[in-house]
Design a protein around this motif. Structure first.
Motif, PDB file in Angstrom:
ATOM      1  N   GLY A 168       0.824  -1.277   0.029  1.00 36.05           N
ATOM      2  CA  GLY A 168       0.045  -0.075   0.136  1.00 36.05           C
ATOM      3  C   GLY A 168       0.783   0.992  -0.007  1.00 36.05           C
ATOM      4  O   GLY A 168       0.696   2.146  -0.727  1.00 36.05           O
ATOM      5  N   GLY A 169       1.842   1.296   0.940  1.00 36.31           N
ATOM      6  CA  GLY A 169       2.871   2.254   0.686  1.00 36.31           C
ATOM      7  C   GLY A 169       3.543   2.534  -0.432  1.00 36.31           C
ATOM      8  O   GLY A 169       3.696   3.716  -0.925  1.00 36.31           O
ATOM      9  N   LEU A 170       3.928   1.426  -1.004  1.00 35.46           N
ATOM     10  CA  LEU A 170       4.623   1.509  -2.678  1.00 35.46           C
ATOM     11  C   LEU A 170       3.600   2.191  -3.567  1.00 35.46           C
ATOM     12  O   LEU A 170       3.844   3.035  -4.503  1.00 35.46           O
ATOM     13  CB  LEU A 170       5.060   0.272  -2.858  1.00 35.46           C
ATOM     14  CG  LEU A 170       6.410  -0.300  -2.063  1.00 35.46           C
ATOM     15  CD1 LEU A 170       6.718  -1.741  -2.439  1.00 35.46           C
ATOM     16  CD2 LEU A 170       7.526   0.644  -2.527  1.00 35.46           C
ATOM     17  N   CYS A 171       2.285   1.847  -3.278  1.00 34.61           N
ATOM     18  CA  CYS A 171       1.294   2.412  -4.229  1.00 34.61           C
ATOM     19  C   CYS A 171       1.369   3.811  -4.072  1.00 34.61           C
ATOM     20  O   CYS A 171       1.061   4.394  -5.148  1.00 34.61           O
ATOM     21  CB  CYS A 171       0.002   1.671  -3.901  1.00 34.61           C
ATOM     22  SG  CYS A 171      -1.455   2.263  -4.948  1.00 34.61           S
ATOM     23  N   LEU A 172       1.277   4.435  -2.827  1.00 34.85           N
ATOM     24  CA  LEU A 172       1.021   5.837  -2.607  1.00 34.85           C
ATOM     25  C   LEU A 172       2.354   6.700  -3.143  1.00 34.85           C
ATOM     26  O   LEU A 172       2.266   7.545  -3.987  1.00 34.85           O
ATOM     27  CB  LEU A 172       1.334   6.071  -1.062  1.00 34.85           C
ATOM     28  CG  LEU A 172      -0.162   5.734  -0.495  1.00 34.85           C
ATOM     29  CD1 LEU A 172      -0.122   5.846   1.009  1.00 34.85           C
ATOM     30  CD2 LEU A 172      -1.279   6.574  -1.017  1.00 34.85           C
ATOM     31  N   PHE A 173       3.496   5.858  -3.276  1.00 33.18           N
ATOM     32  CA  PHE A 173       4.719   6.438  -3.814  1.00 33.18           C
ATOM     33  C   PHE A 173       4.575   6.238  -5.132  1.00 33.18           C
ATOM     34  O   PHE A 173       5.413   6.864  -6.014  1.00 33.18           O
ATOM     35  CB  PHE A 173       6.029   5.527  -3.212  1.00 33.18           C
ATOM     36  CG  PHE A 173       6.477   6.011  -2.125  1.00 33.18           C
ATOM     37  CD1 PHE A 173       7.059   7.329  -1.785  1.00 33.18           C
ATOM     38  CD2 PHE A 173       6.719   5.318  -0.860  1.00 33.18           C
ATOM     39  CE1 PHE A 173       7.451   7.714  -0.511  1.00 33.18           C
ATOM     40  CE2 PHE A 173       7.090   5.620   0.373  1.00 33.18           C
ATOM     41  CZ  PHE A 173       7.520   7.032   0.363  1.00 33.18           C
ATOM     42  N   SER A 174       3.986   5.500  -6.064  1.00 36.98           N
ATOM     43  CA  SER A 174       3.914   5.264  -7.266  1.00 36.98           C
ATOM     44  C   SER A 174       2.650   6.092  -7.901  1.00 36.98           C
ATOM     45  O   SER A 174       1.938   5.701  -8.917  1.00 36.98           O
ATOM     46  CB  SER A 174       3.660   3.966  -7.697  1.00 36.98           C
ATOM     47  OG  SER A 174       4.744   2.962  -7.190  1.00 36.98           O
ATOM     48  N   ALA A 175       1.985   7.378  -6.974  1.00 31.88           N
ATOM     49  CA  ALA A 175       1.279   8.081  -7.613  1.00 31.88           C
ATOM     50  C   ALA A 175      -0.257   7.713  -7.465  1.00 31.88           C
ATOM     51  O   ALA A 175      -1.090   8.279  -8.111  1.00 31.88           O
ATOM     52  CB  ALA A 175       1.308   8.536  -9.172  1.00 31.88           C
ATOM     53  N   GLY A 176      -0.435   6.544  -6.821  1.00 29.21           N
ATOM     54  CA  GLY A 176      -1.768   5.930  -6.307  1.00 29.21           C
ATOM     55  C   GLY A 176      -2.221   6.948  -5.243  1.00 29.21           C
ATOM     56  O   GLY A 176      -1.580   7.286  -4.348  1.00 29.21           O
ATOM     57  N   ASP A 177      -3.762   6.895  -5.189  1.00 27.06           N
ATOM     58  CA  ASP A 177      -4.148   7.716  -3.944  1.00 27.06           C
ATOM     59  C   ASP A 177      -4.630   6.609  -2.873  1.00 27.06           C
ATOM     60  O   ASP A 177      -4.394   5.535  -2.976  1.00 27.06           O
ATOM     61  CB  ASP A 177      -5.312   8.578  -4.458  1.00 27.06           C
ATOM     62  CG  ASP A 177      -6.507   7.580  -5.045  1.00 27.06           C
ATOM     63  OD1 ASP A 177      -6.436   6.350  -4.969  1.00 27.06           O
ATOM     64  OD2 ASP A 177      -7.458   8.059  -5.787  1.00 27.06           O
ATOM     65  N   GLU A 178      -5.356   7.107  -1.995  1.00 28.52           N
ATOM     66  CA  GLU A 178      -5.703   6.346  -0.907  1.00 28.52           C
ATOM     67  C   GLU A 178      -6.551   5.073  -1.174  1.00 28.52           C
ATOM     68  O   GLU A 178      -6.122   3.979  -0.545  1.00 28.52           O
ATOM     69  CB  GLU A 178      -6.449   7.084   0.338  1.00 28.52           C
ATOM     70  CG  GLU A 178      -5.379   8.366   0.945  1.00 28.52           C
ATOM     71  CD  GLU A 178      -5.206   9.586   0.207  1.00 28.52           C
ATOM     72  OE1 GLU A 178      -6.030   9.607  -0.938  1.00 28.52           O
ATOM     73  OE2 GLU A 178      -4.707  10.391   0.858  1.00 28.52           O
ATOM     74  N   LYS A 179      -7.423   5.367  -2.196  1.00 30.49           N
ATOM     75  CA  LYS A 179      -8.176   4.260  -2.451  1.00 30.49           C
ATOM     76  C   LYS A 179      -7.464   3.086  -3.253  1.00 30.49           C
ATOM     77  O   LYS A 179      -7.573   1.968  -2.990  1.00 30.49           O
ATOM     78  CB  LYS A 179      -9.193   4.615  -3.358  1.00 30.49           C
ATOM     79  CG  LYS A 179     -10.360   5.465  -2.724  1.00 30.49           C
ATOM     80  CD  LYS A 179     -11.520   5.946  -3.654  1.00 30.49           C
ATOM     81  CE  LYS A 179     -12.675   6.773  -3.044  1.00 30.49           C
ATOM     82  NZ  LYS A 179     -13.675   7.166  -3.867  1.00 30.49           N
ATOM     83  N   ASN A 180      -6.483   3.509  -4.056  1.00 24.78           N
ATOM     84  CA  ASN A 180      -5.364   2.648  -4.750  1.00 24.78           C
ATOM     85  C   ASN A 180      -4.724   1.861  -3.851  1.00 24.78           C
ATOM     86  O   ASN A 180      -4.506   0.850  -3.912  1.00 24.78           O
ATOM     87  CB  ASN A 180      -4.689   3.538  -5.638  1.00 24.78           C
ATOM     88  CG  ASN A 180      -5.641   4.122  -6.664  1.00 24.78           C
ATOM     89  OD1 ASN A 180      -5.192   5.260  -7.145  1.00 24.78           O
ATOM     90  ND2 ASN A 180      -6.689   3.596  -7.253  1.00 24.78           N
TER      91      ASN A 180
END
Length: 266
Positions: free
Chosen positions: A140-152
């Motif tokens: 989930g943290g890596l997703c945020l670092f990859s331009a994803g938002d909280e839902k992603n």
């Protein structure tokens, strides 16, 4: 904890006994994520303490050792042992390293190492549910670092959490490890793929890309580079092939899922 005398009075240790001990320690270290340099240094301390010459040939699946008593060349042996299933446990590496330093500094006997290593081997591994939660948060943290938002990030967390538990489930059923990885990659991508199909979040493709990152064989690939630098070429090659095949299995699981879902331009 029982007291052990030091070995100022020379204890006669058979080469077979010492070989059995270092094979047990060596293969367990390999399975727990040790690179060959760590293996050599830990076992080298024991050999120096008890005056043995050793020659080791580690591979990804096992260890061959030749042991020779410095004071009695006839007391020598060559043995091989397969490694147990690989399961990275860095606390084991630390405990064995501390044990080897203590033996060298305090000149302890082989009986101490046999009992202490049996205690180290009996240490429980991390609980699956705890690892699954940690895996979910990391993806989930890596997703945020990859331009994803909280839902992603939430989708990536759920996908990685469930995917890890699926992998553990099939591993406990004695499935081939590569099959377990392919299934886990498929399930993880399936969950993240539904977020892509239903437009959950601003960048659902970020969840698909990061949800499977827990399957990346980081320890084998890092150890491959370390072994290559230190000159353990057979082990480095084995680790590289193993890591590469895991990446291929991840790609196969993801590709199959993406094809079935009909997702294009991923």
């Amino acid at each position: 904890m029982p007291e052990f005398r030091n070995i100022n009075e020379k204890e006669k240790i058979s080469a077979q006994r010492f070989a059995d001990l270092i094979l047990d320690i060596g293969t367990f270290l390999l399975a727990s994520g040790a690179h060959c340099g760590r293996l050599s240094s830990n076992i080298g301390r024991l050999a120096a303490t008890w005056e043995f010459d050793i020659n080791m040939s580690p591979t990804f699946n096992g260890l061959t050792v030749t042991v020779k008593d410095k004071n009695d060349p006839s007391n020598s042996v060559t043995c091989y042992k397969n490694s147990p299933p690989h399961n990275v446990h860095l606390a084991i590496l630390t405990a064995v390293s501390h044990m080897s330093w203590k033996v060298q500094e305090e000149n302890l006997p082989i009986s101490y190492v046999e009992k202490e290593f049996a205690r180290i081997k009996a240490k429980p591994n991390y609980k699956d549910i705890v690892v699954a939660v940690a895996v979910g948060f990391s993806c989930g943290g890596l997703c945020l670092f990859s331009a994803g938002d909280e839902k992603n990030a939430l989708v990536a967390f759920v996908a990685a959490f469930i995917g890890y538990l699926v992998r553990v489930f099939f591993a406990k059923k004695k499935f081939n490890p590569m099959i377990c990885i392919s299934i886990a990659a498929f399930i993880t991508t399936l969950i993240a793929g539904f977020g892509r199909l239903y437009g959950f979040g601003e960048h659902p493709e970020a969840a698909m890309a990061t949800g499977v990152l827990y399957l990346i064989p980081g320890v084998p690939l890092i150890n491959c580079v370390i072994d290559l630098i230190e000159g353990y070429l057979p082990s480095a090659l084995n680790r590289a092939l193993f890591g590469g095949f895991i990446l291929l299995c991840i790609a196969a699981g993801m590709t199959l899922c993406i094809t079935l879902l009909g997702i294009g331009n991923f």
